[in-house]
Design an enzyme around this catalytic site. Structure first.
Site, PDB file in Angstrom:
ATOM      1  N   HIS A   1     -20.477 -31.927   2.942  1.00  0.00           N
ATOM      2  CA  HIS A   1     -21.517 -32.577   2.158  1.00  0.00           C
ATOM      3  C   HIS A   1     -21.635 -31.878   0.798  1.00  0.00           C
ATOM      4  O   HIS A   1     -21.051 -30.808   0.589  1.00  0.00           O
ATOM      5  CB  HIS A   1     -22.860 -32.565   2.898  1.00  0.00           C
ATOM      6  CG  HIS A   1     -23.397 -31.207   3.204  1.00  0.00           C
ATOM      7  ND1 HIS A   1     -23.405 -30.653   4.452  1.00  0.00           N
ATOM      8  CD2 HIS A   1     -23.967 -30.284   2.398  1.00  0.00           C
ATOM      9  CE1 HIS A   1     -23.935 -29.446   4.407  1.00  0.00           C
ATOM     10  NE2 HIS A   1     -24.285 -29.197   3.166  1.00  0.00           N
TER      11      HIS A   1
HETATM   12  P1  TYD Z   1     -25.966 -29.423   9.055  1.00  0.00           P
HETATM   13  O1  TYD Z   1     -26.378 -29.724   7.659  1.00  0.00           O
HETATM   14  O2  TYD Z   1     -25.297 -30.483   9.847  1.00  0.00           O
HETATM   15  O3  TYD Z   1     -25.054 -28.122   9.071  1.00  0.00           O
HETATM   16  P2  TYD Z   1     -23.609 -27.917   8.393  1.00  0.00           P
HETATM   17  O4  TYD Z   1     -23.650 -28.575   7.066  1.00  0.00           O
HETATM   18  O5  TYD Z   1     -23.465 -26.452   8.314  1.00  0.00           O
HETATM   19  O6  TYD Z   1     -22.577 -28.514   9.271  1.00  0.00           O
HETATM   20  O7  TYD Z   1     -27.259 -28.894   9.812  1.00  0.00           O
HETATM   21  C1  TYD Z   1     -27.333 -28.836  11.213  1.00  0.00           C
HETATM   22  C2  TYD Z   1     -28.727 -29.238  11.663  1.00  0.00           C
HETATM   23  O8  TYD Z   1     -29.689 -28.279  11.207  1.00  0.00           O
HETATM   24  C3  TYD Z   1     -29.160 -30.578  11.107  1.00  0.00           C
HETATM   25  O9  TYD Z   1     -29.849 -31.263  12.139  1.00  0.00           O
HETATM   26  C4  TYD Z   1     -30.123 -30.238   9.992  1.00  0.00           C
HETATM   27  C5  TYD Z   1     -30.702 -28.915  10.456  1.00  0.00           C
HETATM   28  N1  TYD Z   1     -31.105 -28.023   9.355  1.00  0.00           N
HETATM   29  C6  TYD Z   1     -32.431 -27.755   9.143  1.00  0.00           C
HETATM   30  O10 TYD Z   1     -33.338 -28.273   9.838  1.00  0.00           O
HETATM   31  N2  TYD Z   1     -32.774 -26.900   8.138  1.00  0.00           N
HETATM   32  C7  TYD Z   1     -31.849 -26.305   7.367  1.00  0.00           C
HETATM   33  O11 TYD Z   1     -32.206 -25.508   6.479  1.00  0.00           O
HETATM   34  C8  TYD Z   1     -30.455 -26.588   7.599  1.00  0.00           C
HETATM   35  C9  TYD Z   1     -29.397 -25.953   6.743  1.00  0.00           C
HETATM   36  C10 TYD Z   1     -30.130 -27.455   8.606  1.00  0.00           C
END
Ligand code: TYD
Length: 133
Positions: free
Chosen positions: A50
């Protein structure tokens, strides 16, 4: 600005070992509003995929290592994060992916804003369109 900006954190070592300090608006160029870390990543799993519209982040592997792909829409670069003293800036509107996590990897991320799902661009085509503008 160049796509890859590493930030070297000085280790304050003494006979007891090492200590690294990261301060908002000092060591990193923004006020740190949120900290999260990724660990226990299962073998073969990649994360990220992303970009953020506004958010700026600095990532550092405080244990173990992983590869990070940074992409500004025109140029891509793969960087190895393998040191608790080496951070990389993930600027706004940079597509990023994390790959090849070692079993012991703890990836610490310092973020300029609180979590906001509406700041995410999770579709690569949408990211390419947005950076073309
Ligand atoms: P995600 O963005 O999918 O992680 P990555 O980009 O590392 O693969 O995040 C995983 C889950 O955690 C998603 O449900 C969103 C949640 N999240 C939060 O609630 N707060 C945060 O600060 C972050 C980074 C993620």
């Amino acid at each position: 600005m160049s796509l890859v900006k590493f930030i070297e954190f000085p280790a304050l070592g003494d006979s007891r070992g090492s200590l690294v300090v990261i301060e908002g608006n000092e060591t990193v160029s923004f006020d740190i509003k949120r900290v999260y870390y990724i660990y226990g990543t299962h073998a073969g799993v990649s994360r990220g995929f992303h970009a953020h519209k506004e958010l700026k982040q600095v990532a550092v592997c405080i244990a173990g290592k992983c590869n990070m792909l940074l992409d500004n829409g025109a140029e891509k670069s793969k960087v190895l994060l393998d040191s608790p003293t080496k951070g990389v800036l993930i600027d706004d509107m940079i597509w990023h992916e994390m790959h090849d996590f070692s079993d012991d990897c703890v990836l610490l991320v310092l973020a300029s804003e609180h979590y906001d799902e509406s700041d995410y661009i999770r579709e690569y085509d949408q990211f390419r369109e947005a950076v073309k503008l």
